[in-house]
Design an enzyme around this catalytic site. Structure first.
Site, PDB file in Angstrom:
ATOM      1  N   SER A  27       0.851  -1.194   0.156  1.00 34.39           N
ATOM      2  CA  SER A  27      -0.054  -0.105   0.096  1.00 34.39           C
ATOM      3  C   SER A  27       0.889   1.275   0.185  1.00 34.39           C
ATOM      4  O   SER A  27       1.601   1.482   0.973  1.00 34.39           O
ATOM      5  CB  SER A  27      -0.850   0.139   1.344  1.00 34.39           C
ATOM      6  OG  SER A  27      -1.802  -1.031   1.259  1.00 34.39           O
ATOM      7  N   HIS A  57      -2.984   0.619  -4.311  1.00 33.49           N
ATOM      8  CA  HIS A  57      -2.041  -0.577  -5.090  1.00 33.49           C
ATOM      9  C   HIS A  57      -2.031  -0.080  -6.529  1.00 33.49           C
ATOM     10  O   HIS A  57      -2.986   0.759  -6.863  1.00 33.49           O
ATOM     11  CB  HIS A  57      -2.644  -1.601  -4.790  1.00 33.49           C
ATOM     12  CG  HIS A  57      -2.240  -1.960  -3.542  1.00 33.49           C
ATOM     13  ND1 HIS A  57      -3.032  -1.372  -2.408  1.00 33.49           N
ATOM     14  CD2 HIS A  57      -1.601  -3.104  -2.867  1.00 33.49           C
ATOM     15  CE1 HIS A  57      -2.649  -2.090  -1.198  1.00 33.49           C
ATOM     16  NE2 HIS A  57      -1.784  -2.992  -1.503  1.00 33.49           N
ATOM     17  N   HIS A  79      -5.182  -9.346  -1.033  1.00 29.77           N
ATOM     18  CA  HIS A  79      -5.026  -9.638   0.072  1.00 29.77           C
ATOM     19  C   HIS A  79      -5.948 -10.683   0.641  1.00 29.77           C
ATOM     20  O   HIS A  79      -6.865 -10.905   0.136  1.00 29.77           O
ATOM     21  CB  HIS A  79      -5.217  -8.538   1.326  1.00 29.77           C
ATOM     22  CG  HIS A  79      -4.369  -7.373   0.976  1.00 29.77           C
ATOM     23  ND1 HIS A  79      -4.673  -6.417  -0.118  1.00 29.77           N
ATOM     24  CD2 HIS A  79      -3.167  -7.105   1.793  1.00 29.77           C
ATOM     25  CE1 HIS A  79      -3.315  -5.738   0.093  1.00 29.77           C
ATOM     26  NE2 HIS A  79      -2.698  -5.937   1.058  1.00 29.77           N
ATOM     27  N   TYR A  81      -8.053 -10.839   3.147  1.00 32.76           N
ATOM     28  CA  TYR A  81      -9.187 -10.048   3.493  1.00 32.76           C
ATOM     29  C   TYR A  81     -10.210  -9.786   2.431  1.00 32.76           C
ATOM     30  O   TYR A  81     -11.273  -9.438   2.527  1.00 32.76           O
ATOM     31  CB  TYR A  81      -9.016  -9.073   4.416  1.00 32.76           C
ATOM     32  CG  TYR A  81      -8.253  -7.827   3.795  1.00 32.76           C
ATOM     33  CD1 TYR A  81      -8.842  -7.053   2.691  1.00 32.76           C
ATOM     34  CD2 TYR A  81      -6.824  -7.349   4.252  1.00 32.76           C
ATOM     35  CE1 TYR A  81      -8.114  -5.920   2.347  1.00 32.76           C
ATOM     36  CE2 TYR A  81      -6.405  -6.247   3.646  1.00 32.76           C
ATOM     37  CZ  TYR A  81      -7.058  -5.688   2.804  1.00 32.76           C
ATOM     38  OH  TYR A  81      -6.204  -4.548   2.277  1.00 32.76           O
ATOM     39  N   GLU A  82      -9.722  -9.964   1.200  1.00 33.49           N
ATOM     40  CA  GLU A  82     -10.685  -9.442   0.140  1.00 33.49           C
ATOM     41  C   GLU A  82     -11.477 -10.358  -0.038  1.00 33.49           C
ATOM     42  O   GLU A  82     -12.859  -9.938  -0.604  1.00 33.49           O
ATOM     43  CB  GLU A  82      -9.804  -8.953  -1.052  1.00 33.49           C
ATOM     44  CG  GLU A  82      -9.027  -7.515  -0.880  1.00 33.49           C
ATOM     45  CD  GLU A  82      -7.949  -7.369  -1.907  1.00 33.49           C
ATOM     46  OE1 GLU A  82      -8.525  -6.909  -3.002  1.00 33.49           O
ATOM     47  OE2 GLU A  82      -6.905  -7.046  -1.549  1.00 33.49           O
ATOM     48  N   ALA A 109       3.144  -1.988   4.139  1.00 36.46           N
ATOM     49  CA  ALA A 109       3.040  -1.012   5.167  1.00 36.46           C
ATOM     50  C   ALA A 109       2.686  -1.826   6.380  1.00 36.46           C
ATOM     51  O   ALA A 109       1.911  -2.790   6.289  1.00 36.46           O
ATOM     52  CB  ALA A 109       1.999  -0.129   4.931  1.00 36.46           C
ATOM     53  N   MET A 204      -1.332  -6.750   7.061  1.00 31.49           N
ATOM     54  CA  MET A 204      -2.191  -7.746   6.598  1.00 31.49           C
ATOM     55  C   MET A 204      -1.794  -8.403   5.280  1.00 31.49           C
ATOM     56  O   MET A 204      -2.545  -8.817   4.487  1.00 31.49           O
ATOM     57  CB  MET A 204      -3.457  -6.857   6.397  1.00 31.49           C
ATOM     58  CG  MET A 204      -3.917  -6.224   7.350  1.00 31.49           C
ATOM     59  SD  MET A 204      -5.330  -4.913   7.257  1.00 31.49           S
ATOM     60  CE  MET A 204      -5.682  -4.192   8.432  1.00 31.49           C
ATOM     61  N   SER A 205      -0.557  -8.627   5.134  1.00 37.19           N
ATOM     62  CA  SER A 205       0.006  -9.140   3.878  1.00 37.19           C
ATOM     63  C   SER A 205       1.135 -10.063   3.960  1.00 37.19           C
ATOM     64  O   SER A 205       1.664 -10.468   5.096  1.00 37.19           O
ATOM     65  CB  SER A 205       0.209  -8.197   2.974  1.00 37.19           C
ATOM     66  OG  SER A 205       1.285  -7.482   3.087  1.00 37.19           O
ATOM     67  N   ASN A 228       2.459   3.638  10.906  1.00 39.58           N
ATOM     68  CA  ASN A 228       1.751   4.164  12.033  1.00 39.58           C
ATOM     69  C   ASN A 228       2.218   3.224  13.459  1.00 39.58           C
ATOM     70  O   ASN A 228       2.652   2.074  13.239  1.00 39.58           O
ATOM     71  CB  ASN A 228       0.247   3.984  11.986  1.00 39.58           C
ATOM     72  CG  ASN A 228       0.051   2.583  11.836  1.00 39.58           C
ATOM     73  OD1 ASN A 228      -0.035   2.277  10.453  1.00 39.58           O
ATOM     74  ND2 ASN A 228      -0.554   1.767  12.618  1.00 39.58           N
ATOM     75  N   HIS A 240      -6.984   3.422   6.978  1.00 34.67           N
ATOM     76  CA  HIS A 240      -6.212   3.099   5.607  1.00 34.67           C
ATOM     77  C   HIS A 240      -5.774   4.683   4.710  1.00 34.67           C
ATOM     78  O   HIS A 240      -4.583   4.446   4.155  1.00 34.67           O
ATOM     79  CB  HIS A 240      -7.052   2.446   4.752  1.00 34.67           C
ATOM     80  CG  HIS A 240      -6.508   1.905   3.515  1.00 34.67           C
ATOM     81  ND1 HIS A 240      -5.612   1.031   3.357  1.00 34.67           N
ATOM     82  CD2 HIS A 240      -7.012   2.102   2.124  1.00 34.67           C
ATOM     83  CE1 HIS A 240      -4.875   1.055   2.159  1.00 34.67           C
ATOM     84  NE2 HIS A 240      -6.000   1.486   1.581  1.00 34.67           N
TER      85      HIS A 240
HETATM   86  N1  HPA Z   1      -1.937  -2.859  11.372  1.00 35.09           N
HETATM   87  C1  HPA Z   1      -2.358  -3.572  10.286  1.00 35.09           C
HETATM   88  N2  HPA Z   1      -1.898  -3.441   9.150  1.00 35.09           N
HETATM   89  C2  HPA Z   1      -1.180  -2.189   8.851  1.00 35.09           C
HETATM   90  C3  HPA Z   1      -1.338  -1.336   9.834  1.00 35.09           C
HETATM   91  C4  HPA Z   1      -1.628  -1.662  11.125  1.00 35.09           C
HETATM   92  O1  HPA Z   1      -1.593  -0.767  12.182  1.00 35.09           O
HETATM   93  N3  HPA Z   1      -0.549  -0.070   9.395  1.00 35.09           N
HETATM   94  C5  HPA Z   1      -0.348  -0.540   7.833  1.00 35.09           C
HETATM   95  N4  HPA Z   1      -0.861  -1.580   7.503  1.00 35.09           N
END
Ligand code: HPA
Length: 267
Positions: A27, A57, A79, A81-82, A109, A204-205, A228, A240
């Site tokens: 991302s 993306h 992902h 989750y999709e 990310a 998440m990936s 973050n 996001h």
């Molecule tokens: N959690 C999960 N996936 C992420 C995060 C997060 O805090 N930041 C960027 N991708």
């Protein structure tokens, strides 16, 4: 099947397509694909490739040269989750393998657990925790499914990347990435738990792709861009939108490292 069909599309459009290293971009990290001197094919034209990408993306395959190295870049990923499919990137990765890719380099990310790896910084993934519990190899019928994941993140490449970062004066700290399914972010209690398990970051990936990469016999490396601090570790609001807007800071540093790495690879 789809792998052969996708390869046919690629070979119809590009004469003698080959690559030594493959990238999957996370991302807000799709910019790398735009730097390649080569050919681009939209995922929509490639059977078996993900069709609905997450925003932020860059859903295209780029094959060409960057810093003298032959690269194939997957500008976006599907992902888990999709659609609930951990093996969503299997065809794209098989295609890379058939093009000659022997090293898979994933970027993503993540949310950091460590105050010494704050937003805007990079974490070199040393190992992972598959907290989602899913595997892209469920249903794989052959004994090749019992993939050994010791040193899944190639120690030699990690050493190389650390040395490059040091020379470039870019902080790069190794850590353990935990894979949380998403798409919701984690709770502060979950982050506390993942941290106590030994993780340094969450995202998440990447984990299913590295499992597939090792399954195919590729060397794997992955770098996370911290966008973050994970839930409960700072006052900042996690979203996001925030991931996408924060990624470029770390992405610029990652680009310097990747360019130097490719330069070494092409020598
Ligand atoms: N959690 C999960 N996936 C992420 C995060 C997060 O805090 N930041 C960027 N991708």
């Amino acid at each position: 099947m789809s792998t052969d069909q996708a390869l046919k599309v690629i070979r119809d459009q590009i004469e003698n397509p080959t690559a030594q290293i493959g990238f999957i971009l996370g991302s807000g990290l799709g910019h790398l694909a735009d730097l390649v001197d080569g050919s681009t094919i939209d995922y929509r034209d490639l059977p078996g490739f993900p069709h609905a990408g997450v925003s932020g993306h860059n859903p295209k395959l780029v094959i060409g040269k960057l810093e003298g190295a032959e690269v194939a870049i997957l500008g976006g990923r599907e992902h888990y989750y999709e659609n609930g499919r951990a093996d969503a990137m299997r065809v794209p990765l098989e295609v890379l393998f058939e093009l000659g890719v022997s090293t898979l380099f994933a970027t993503n990310a993540c949310g950091s657990f460590r105050s010494d790896i704050p937003p805007g910084n990079l974490m070199l993934i040393r190992d992972h925790i598959n907290y989602s519990g899913m595997s892209p190899l469920i249903g794989e019928p052959t004994d090749r499914r019992f993939v050994n994941l010791t040193n899944a993140y190639d120690p030699e490449i990690r050493g190389q990347l650390l040395a490059i970062a040091k020379t470039a004066d870019i902080p790069l700290i190794e850590g353990v990435y935990s894979w949380y399914s998403g798409p919701n972010f984690e709770t502060p209690a979950e982050i506390k738990m993942l941290k106590s398990f030994g993780a340094d970051a969450v995202g998440m990936s990447t984990v299913p792709e590295v499992i597939l990469g090792r399954f195919l016999g590729m060397k794997c490396a992955a770098v996370s861009v911290v966008t973050n601090m994970a839930a409960g570790l700072s006052d900042e609001h996690i979203s996001h939108e925030h991931t996408k807007s924060s990624a470029p800071v770390g992405a610029a540093k990652l680009e310097v490292i990747i360019r130097a790495f490719l330069g070494e690879l092409s020598r």
